[in-house]
Scaffold this active site. Sequence first.
Site, mmCIF file in Angstrom:
data_model
loop_
_atom_site.group_PDB
_atom_site.id
_atom_site.type_symbol
_atom_site.label_atom_id
_atom_site.label_comp_id
_atom_site.label_asym_id
_atom_site.label_seq_id
_atom_site.Cartn_x
_atom_site.Cartn_y
_atom_site.Cartn_z
ATOM 1 N N CYS A 83 0.861 -1.172 0.158
ATOM 2 C CA CYS A 83 0.195 0.092 0.019
ATOM 3 C C CYS A 83 0.917 1.176 -0.001
ATOM 4 O O CYS A 83 0.370 2.268 -0.306
ATOM 5 C CB CYS A 83 -0.933 0.073 1.157
ATOM 6 N N HIS A 332 -8.527 4.035 -1.797
ATOM 7 C CA HIS A 332 -7.275 3.507 -1.613
ATOM 8 C C HIS A 332 -6.948 2.345 -2.881
ATOM 9 O O HIS A 332 -6.814 1.256 -2.473
ATOM 10 C CB HIS A 332 -7.062 2.851 0.032
#
Length: 385
Positions: A83, A332
């Site tokens: 991430c 995200h």
Amino acid sequence: MNNVCILGAGSTKYGKLDESIIEIALNASVDAIESAGISPHDIQAGYISNVFGVADKQVHMAPVIMSNLGISHVPGLTIESACGSGSVMFREAYANVRAGFYDCILALGVEKITHTGTNQSTTLFSYCSDVFYEGGMGASFPGLFASIARSYMTKFKADEEDLARVAVKNHENGLLNPKAHMRKRITVDDVLNSPVVASPLKLYDCCPFSDGASAVILCSEDFAKKSGKPYIQVIGSGRGGSPAAVQGRKDIDTIPATVAAANQAYKMAGITPKDIDFAEVHDCFTIAEIIDIEDLGFFQKGKAAKAIREGATTRKGKIPINPSGGLKSKGHPIGATGVGQVVEVFEQFTGKAGERTIKDAQIALTHNFGATGASAAVHIFKKVN
Ligand SMILES: CC(C)(COP(=O)(O)OP(=O)(O)OC[C@H]1O[C@@H](n2cnc3c(N)ncnc32)[C@H](O)[C@@H]1OP(=O)(O)O)[C@@H](O)C(=O)NCCC(=O)NCCS
């Protein structure tokens, strides 16, 4: 060494997107190139961050992007750091301009995942953990962050309402961001009454799975000045690492990679946390934002929940956090997230953030990590008036 600037920025909308991963990537790249007022032929290198290209049947993405931009001779590199891929890739692009290897770089982050569905996405994401100790044993990211939340709440007497306030604030900010994934006003009660995902985390404590791409043009200050276009300056950069598995950490309510990266970035910029006017931080779950803003030095350990209760992190607060809506509301798309944070700073400092503009801001920070914080990068930016 070169001073490094951002000359242009562009993003697709974040959310469930129908286009292919390459189309998404090109849309953001072309937006950034046009915003910088340059031609693709000015680009000397391409850095791409992506994690799950394989889910859309495309890896080795950098040369494909360069070829589609009509600059197939330009060297490209694809970088993965879970991430945190976007900020880690940005750091490599930054270092190359700073060292004088290149005057102008395209830094692009992209992800396409929603077509795999929640079950498959959760499995794929678990491969970003330490699979031997975590993913392979059935731990998901909501589960790992739930453990972190329990630890923090017990140690510092925070409660589920404290977590909920982070989501309420970020959804409020995301309402003002036309490119945000989750544009919906929510209340503390909505968060508390939403379905439990991994106790104490509920649906609204979690970021969504998102598709999307963000791109920026990094260049030397000489290049930026010659262009005559507005630009912003990168004045601090730091990277850090932590034990990959949560069980390897002494305390799980702090992320050592964040602390190390922030200290390096503050030192390089010659400033302290008090000088930051707003920050885009990694709020993959509400607990993460609380821990981040302590690790970044905005609040003492254990004091962030109280500060949030008093409104310190709202757009008009002492230190506005995630004016873009953050991962929670803006979304995200993991390969793009760290670059999207830089896009937000560029828009804020060049008069393009509309109603979410933070008044009189001059210095901003971006913070993005991979997995539960195994890797992290922090960057600090200055408005050029
Ligand atoms: C929270 C989560 C489990 C929800 O998945 P889900 O139950 O399959 O959600 P769905 O896609 O079926 O959506 C159900 C509803 O909730 C909404 N929703 C989904 N995720 C949401 C989120 N994170 N926040 C707010 N709303 C959300 C959807 O819009 C949908 O609303 P609708 O019924 O009004 O259309 C999933 O988004 C998740 O695991 N998020 C974390 C991702 C992650 O781990 N990222 C890495 C961080 S390190």
